[in-house]
Design an enzyme around this catalytic site. Structure first.
Site, PDB file in Angstrom:
ATOM      1  N   TYR A 408     -41.392  27.677   4.514  1.00  0.00           N
ATOM      2  CA  TYR A 408     -42.089  27.745   2.965  1.00  0.00           C
ATOM      3  C   TYR A 408     -43.357  28.083   3.190  1.00  0.00           C
ATOM      4  CZ  TYR A 408     -37.461  26.659   0.869  1.00  0.00           C
ATOM      5  OH  TYR A 408     -36.263  26.505   0.537  1.00  0.00           O
ATOM      6  N   CYS A 409     -43.962  28.719   2.177  1.00  0.00           N
ATOM      7  CA  CYS A 409     -45.378  29.314   2.140  1.00  0.00           C
ATOM      8  C   CYS A 409     -46.352  28.202   1.579  1.00  0.00           C
ATOM      9  CB  CYS A 409     -45.727  30.478   1.561  1.00  0.00           C
ATOM     10  SG  CYS A 409     -44.659  31.994   2.638  1.00  0.00           S
ATOM     11  N   LEU A 410     -46.286  26.775   2.222  1.00  0.00           N
ATOM     12  CA  LEU A 410     -46.994  25.722   1.677  1.00  0.00           C
ATOM     13  C   LEU A 410     -47.829  25.281   2.799  1.00  0.00           C
ATOM     14  CD1 LEU A 410     -44.302  24.202  -0.495  1.00  0.00           C
ATOM     15  CD2 LEU A 410     -45.913  25.591  -1.552  1.00  0.00           C
TER      16      LEU A 410
END
Ligand SMILES: *Cc1c(COP(=O)(O)O)cnc(C)c1O
Length: 480
Positions: A408-410
Site C-alpha cells: 500500500y502506498c502509505l
C-alpha cells in the site's frame, strides 16, 4: 549512541510449519501458482486445541458444547472440522451462517451472535431453527415478526450485561442488564409473553479482555440468575461464557520482558530504534515521559487454552464451591466460543520478497508482495519473529537487520513495526513466513485497496503433503 542491540521474539512453531519451511519446494511452488501472499491453514492443530478443551470439560463430567467463533478466520475448513468433532460454530453474519449451512451443519452445530441482525439473517435462523443470541428489544420485535410470518417459533439465548466486578459494573455495549433480566425473561417469552413466538433456552455473555476472575464472577452471577428464574419455573438449558481464552505465541518469557524493556528505552531514544522510527506501539510519550503500556495482545501467557479454561471452571463462590460443581448439580450445558485460541498454530501467511532498499535514515527495507491489512489485528504490532526461507542458502551468511514493508502506498505501510533479524541478506524471490496468523491476523482487516486481490486460502493435508483451495472444502454429506 550505543550500537544496535536486537531483541528477538521467538515464536512457538508447530511441527507442520517446521516441516513446510524445511522442505520449501512446496511453498515456492504454491507462491508461483497462487500469487503472493498465500494463507495456509491446517486443521490438525485446530483439532488438538478443541480436544484440549473437551478433556477439561470431561474431567469434570460436564455437559458441554464448544462453538468455534468463526469471525476470527473465514476459512471453511475449520467450520467443517468443528462439526466433525461434534462441536459447533458461532456465526456472526448472514454469510457466515449461510455458508455453514451449505457445508452441512445444522441447528445442533450453530448459533448466531451477530451484532446487527437484519431480517434476512433472522429469517435464515428461524427457518433453520438456529438459536439466536439476543441483544436488544428491537431484535426481539423483528424475530417475533419474522416468526409470525413464517409461522414458526424461534429459540433465543439472552446475552447478559451489567455484571459487577470488584465494586464496579463491567462496561459493555451489548446485552440485557442482569438486574432486569429475571423480569424481562419472565414477561417476554413463552405463550403468555409479549414475544410469544420466542422460546427462551439459555444465557450468554462475552467479555472484553482476558481475565479469569472476571469470567468466574460473571459465571457466578449468571448462576444466581438461573436459580431465580428456576424459582419462577423457567428452565435455563445452557450457559455460554463466550471467547477470550488466552493463548501463548512465544517461547520465552524473558525475551518478552526484555523486549518490553528495550522498547521503552528505544521510544525515549536512549538506544537505537527497535521499532520503525521509534514507534511506541500505542504508548504515549509527553516531554520525555512514557504514559500507558503498549497496546498489544499479551503474546506470552503461561496459563493458556485448556489450563485457562480449567482455572475458570475452578473459580469458587463464597462457600468455596467451584463453578464446575455448581454447573454440574444444575444439569446446565456449559458453552464456550473460542475464536483465536481454537486457531492456535492452525495457519501461516507466506509472502515473497520483491525488493530491497534503504530509507532516508539508512535503514534496510525489505518489500514484500503483500499489504499491511493481510497481517493485521487490533494489536499495535504482531510481536513474533517471521521465518526467512531463502531460495538459496548463502555460503557466507551475514546477519542483516531491517524492516518489512508492504504494497500500500502509505508511509505507514510497515508489515511489522519491529526491526527484524535475518540470518542472511534477503534476496528477491525469497519467502517470508509469518507463523500463527490464523486467529484474526490474516482475515479480520484484509482489504482490497489499489484493487489488489485478497490472498488465496490453502488447506494443507499432511498425509499427502499437498494443498487444496479452502473454497473446495466439501460438505459433510459428501464425506464417506
Ligand atoms: C469475538 C467473539 C468471540 C471470540 O473471541 P476470541 O477472543 O477470539 O476467543 C466469541 N463470542 C463472541 C460473542 C465474540 O464477539
Amino acid at each position: 549512541m550505543k550500537a544496535y542491540t536486537h531483541y528477538p521474539l521467538t515464536p512457538l512453531i508447530h511441527k507442520w510449519v517446521t516441516g513446510l519451511t524445511e522442505e520449501r519446494n512446496l511453498l515456492f511452488e504454491a507462491i508461483e501458482q497462487y500469487q503472493s501472499p498465500i494463507n495456509i491453514q491446517h486443521t490438525k492443530p485446530f483439532k488438538e486445541n478443541i480436544k484440549g478443551y473437551i478433556e477439561v470439560f470431561e474431567k469434570y463430567g460436564l455437559d458441554y458444547k464448544i462453538f468455534f467463533a468463526r469471525k476470527a478466520n473465514k476459512s471453511r475448513c475449520f467450520v467443517r472440522k468443528a462439526a466433525k468433532l461434534n462441536q459447533g460454530v458461532d456465526t456472526a453474519s448472514y454469510r457466515e451462517l449461510a455458508q455453514a449451512l451449505e457445508l452441512g451443519l445444522n441447528k445442533e452445530h450453530l448459533i448466531s451472535t451477530a451484532a446487527v441482525k437484519n431480517k434476512k439473517l433472522i429469517s435464515l435462523c428461524v427457518a433453520n431453527h438456529i438459536p439466536i443470541i439476543i441483544d436488544n428489544l428491537d431484535e426481539c420485535k423483528l424475530i417475533q415478526a419474522v416468526s409470525e410470518e413464517l409461522n414458526a417459533n424461534a429459540t433465543v439465548i439472552v446475552r447478559l450485561s451489567g455484571f459487577q466486578y470488584v465494586g464496579n459494573t463491567l462496561p459493555t455495549r451489548f446485552g440485557f442488564h442482569l438486574g432486569e433480566a429475571t423480569e424481562f425473561i419472565e414477561s417476554s417469552f413463552g405463550e403468555a409473553g409479549i414475544f410469544n413466538r420466542l422460546t427462551y433456552s439459555g444465557l450468554h455473555f462475552h467479555l472484553n479482555g482476558y481475565s479469569i476472575s472476571q469470567r468466574g464472577e460473571c459465571l457466578l452471577q449468571s448462576i444466581k440468575l438461573i436459580d431465580s428464574l428456576n424459582e419462577k419455573g423457567i428452565e435455563t438449558k445452557s450457559l455460554d461464557f463466550g471467547g477470550g481464552i488466552l493463548m501463548n505465541y512465544l517461547q520465552d518469557k524473558n525475551q518478552y520482558a526484555a523486549f518490553m524493556q528495550g522498547l521503552k528505552a528505544s521510544v525515549l531514544h536512549q538506544i537505537p530504534a527497535i521499532t520503525y522510527q521509534h514507534d511506541p506501539l500505542g504508548m504515549v510519550i509527553l516531554e520525555g515521559t512514557i504514559y500507558g503500556e503498549p497496546t498489544v495482545y499479551p503474546y506470552y501467557n503461561e496459563v493458556n487454552k485448556a489450563s485457562f479454561l480449567d482455572e475458570v471452571l475452578n473459580y469458587k463462590n463464597d462457600q468455596g464451591q467451584p463453578i464446575h460443581e455448581l454447573i454440574k448439580v444444575r444439569n446446565l450445558q456449559i458453552r464456550i466460543e473460542p475464536g483465536r485460541s481454537a486457531l492456535d498454530q492452525a495457519g501461516i501467511t507466506v509472502a515473497k520478497v520483491a525488493f530491497r532498499r534503504k530509507d532516508t535514515d539508512g535503514e534496510w527495507l525489505f518489500g514484500l508482495e503483500m499489504n499491511r491489512t493481510q497481517l493485521k489485528s487490533g494489536s499495535s504490532d504482531f510481536l513474533l519473529d517471521p521465518i526467512h526461507v531463502p531460495k538459496f542458502k548463502s555460503e557466507n551468511p551475514e546477519k542483516t537487520y531491517g524492516y518489512l514493508v508492504g504494497a500500500y502506498c502509505l508511509e505507514q505501510e510497515q508489515l511489522l513495526k519491529r526491526k527484524i533479524e535475518f540470518d542472511q541478506f534477503p534476496e528477491v524471490g525469497d519467502l517470508i513466513v509469518f507463523v500463527n496468523t490464523a486467529g484474526y491476523m490474516m482475515h479480520f482487516y484484509e482489504s482490497e485497496a489499489h484493487l489488489f486481490e485478497l490472498a488465496e486460502n490453502l488447506v494443507y493435508h499432511s498425509d499427502s503433503h499437498t494443498f487444496t483451495l479452502d473454497e473446495e472444502t466439501k460438505a459433510l454429506s459428501q464425506e464417506t
